[in-house]
Design an enzyme around this catalytic site. Structure first.
Site, PDB file in Angstrom:
ATOM      1  N   THR A 120       0.851  -1.193   0.000  1.00 39.12           N
ATOM      2  CA  THR A 120       0.000   0.000   0.000  1.00 39.12           C
ATOM      3  C   THR A 120       0.884   1.239   0.000  1.00 39.12           C
ATOM      4  O   THR A 120       1.644   1.460   0.945  1.00 39.12           O
ATOM      5  CB  THR A 120      -0.924   0.014   1.231  1.00 39.12           C
ATOM      6  OG1 THR A 120      -1.663  -1.219   1.276  1.00 39.12           O
ATOM      7  CG2 THR A 120      -1.906   1.170   1.150  1.00 39.12           C
ATOM      8  N   MET A 153      -9.061   1.831  -4.694  1.00 40.40           N
ATOM      9  CA  MET A 153     -10.054   0.896  -4.165  1.00 40.40           C
ATOM     10  C   MET A 153      -9.604   0.368  -2.800  1.00 40.40           C
ATOM     11  O   MET A 153     -10.408   0.265  -1.862  1.00 40.40           O
ATOM     12  CB  MET A 153     -10.254  -0.261  -5.140  1.00 40.40           C
ATOM     13  CG  MET A 153     -11.383  -1.205  -4.768  1.00 40.40           C
ATOM     14  SD  MET A 153     -13.010  -0.450  -4.934  1.00 40.40           S
ATOM     15  CE  MET A 153     -13.180  -0.481  -6.736  1.00 40.40           C
ATOM     16  N   LYS A 154      -8.335   0.025  -2.679  1.00 39.36           N
ATOM     17  CA  LYS A 154      -7.808  -0.467  -1.396  1.00 39.36           C
ATOM     18  C   LYS A 154      -7.966   0.581  -0.298  1.00 39.36           C
ATOM     19  O   LYS A 154      -8.362   0.260   0.835  1.00 39.36           O
ATOM     20  CB  LYS A 154      -6.334  -0.850  -1.559  1.00 39.36           C
ATOM     21  CG  LYS A 154      -5.565  -1.132  -0.258  1.00 39.36           C
ATOM     22  CD  LYS A 154      -6.025  -2.402   0.424  1.00 39.36           C
ATOM     23  CE  LYS A 154      -5.322  -2.629   1.761  1.00 39.36           C
ATOM     24  NZ  LYS A 154      -3.885  -2.869   1.640  1.00 39.36           N
ATOM     25  N   LEU A 155      -7.684   1.829  -0.608  1.00 38.33           N
ATOM     26  CA  LEU A 155      -7.822   2.887   0.394  1.00 38.33           C
ATOM     27  C   LEU A 155      -9.286   3.071   0.792  1.00 38.33           C
ATOM     28  O   LEU A 155      -9.590   3.327   1.967  1.00 38.33           O
ATOM     29  CB  LEU A 155      -7.229   4.199  -0.126  1.00 38.33           C
ATOM     30  CG  LEU A 155      -5.721   4.198  -0.373  1.00 38.33           C
ATOM     31  CD1 LEU A 155      -5.256   5.565  -0.848  1.00 38.33           C
ATOM     32  CD2 LEU A 155      -4.933   3.772   0.872  1.00 38.33           C
TER      33      LEU A 155
END
Length: 294
Positions: free
Chosen positions: A95, A169-171
């Site tokens: 990340t 999207m991950k955040l």
């Protein structure tokens, strides 16, 4: 295909082990030798350096702490960079800031390599179980080439368009995770302060519509005050900062996240290696500061 894996930390080590168990031929490197030695005992080849690993592999999974670590391993900004990445597919599974990933993709493609974003949702236990969720972004052909390689590590994969769509999207997912775990810890603290049976509170929660995989993983840790790491408070704080930066860049308000940022700053300052559920301690400290004597 020769596969490499850079970074064998809390997440990287079980992910690499799952690749090995699935029969994936794997070459690994880690900054500290013991983790790499454990993978060698499980059947992996070990590289002497990131440059050595890149020279011996075609596709490389990168699970490193941050952009600085990635740049150092790839030799980015030096004449060695093009030689290390040309003709290879780099799969960024950690990340980092979306803008960093966008720039890294441009540099890798300019040097003749391919780049896929593949950050994962899940902590240590899902990583051990091969139950992570991967979000993929990049050139569609490269994404489809990488997708089957993720199967031993991830039970679901989702294409998210061009870079940095997967990291954004991950955040988004992490914003929900951070606020959810903080809310769980605060609710547990509220129940405890009112003299309720803590185990019964968690049982009621588990029986109702708000139960989730997250609550079922964190509830026993709350009850036992077990702050052993699954997702480290320092990593959560870093994610919080990345989300806040992306929000500010897009003019998006994040009032819940802003409160969580302060709480996780306190949690990480006290013990950066503690699990994120240790945010309970920061909430307890707030109570101690305002509670009347007795």
């Amino acid at each position: 295909m020769d596969i490499g894996f850079l970074g064998l930390g809390v997440m990287g080590r079980p992910m690499a082990l799952n690749l090995l168990r699935a029969g994936t031929p794997l070459t690994v490197w880690n900054r500290s030798a013991p983790a790499a030695d454990a993978l060698r005992a499980a059947g992996a080849k070990t590289a002497d350096s990131p440059a050595d690993l890149l020279a011996r592999t075609d596709t490389v999974f990168v699970m490193l702490a941050d952009g600085a670590a990635i740049d150092t391993c790839l030799g980015r900004g030096t004449p060695a960079f093009a030689e290390r990445v040309a003709g290879r597919t780099l799969v960024h599974m950690g990340t980092t800031a979306p803008d960093y990933s966008r720039a890294l993709e441009a540099d890798i493609r300019a040097a003749g390599g391919r780049y896929v974003e593949a950050p994962v949702s899940g902590s240590r236990v899902p990583a051990e179980q091969g139950r992570l969720v991967a979000m993929l972004a990049g050139d569609p052909e490269a994404v489809e080439d990488v997708r089957p390689l993720l199967a031993p590590m991830c039970h679901e994969t989702f294409a998210c368009g061009p870079v940095p769509g997967a990291l954004l999207m991950k955040l988004s997912v992490n914003l929900f995770l951070i606020t959810t775990v903080t809310g769980l810890a605060e609710a547990f603290h509220f129940a405890e302060r009112h003299g309720l049976d803590r185990g019964r509170f968690l049982a009621v929660l588990d029986a109702g519509p708000m139960a989730s995989g997250v609550s079922r993983m964190k509830a026993p840790k709350l009850l036992a005050r077990d702050f052993g790491v699954q997702a480290a408070a320092a990593d959560v704080l870093m994610n919080n900062r990345l989300i806040a930066e992306a929000a500010r860049a897009s003019g998006t308000a994040t009032p819940l996240l802003d409160i969580c940022h302060a709480l996780f700053a306190e949690t990480s300052a006290a013990d950066p290696a503690a699990d994120m559920i240790a945010v309970l301690r920061a909430i307890e400290s707030r109570t101690a500061a305002v509670a009347p004597a007795g």
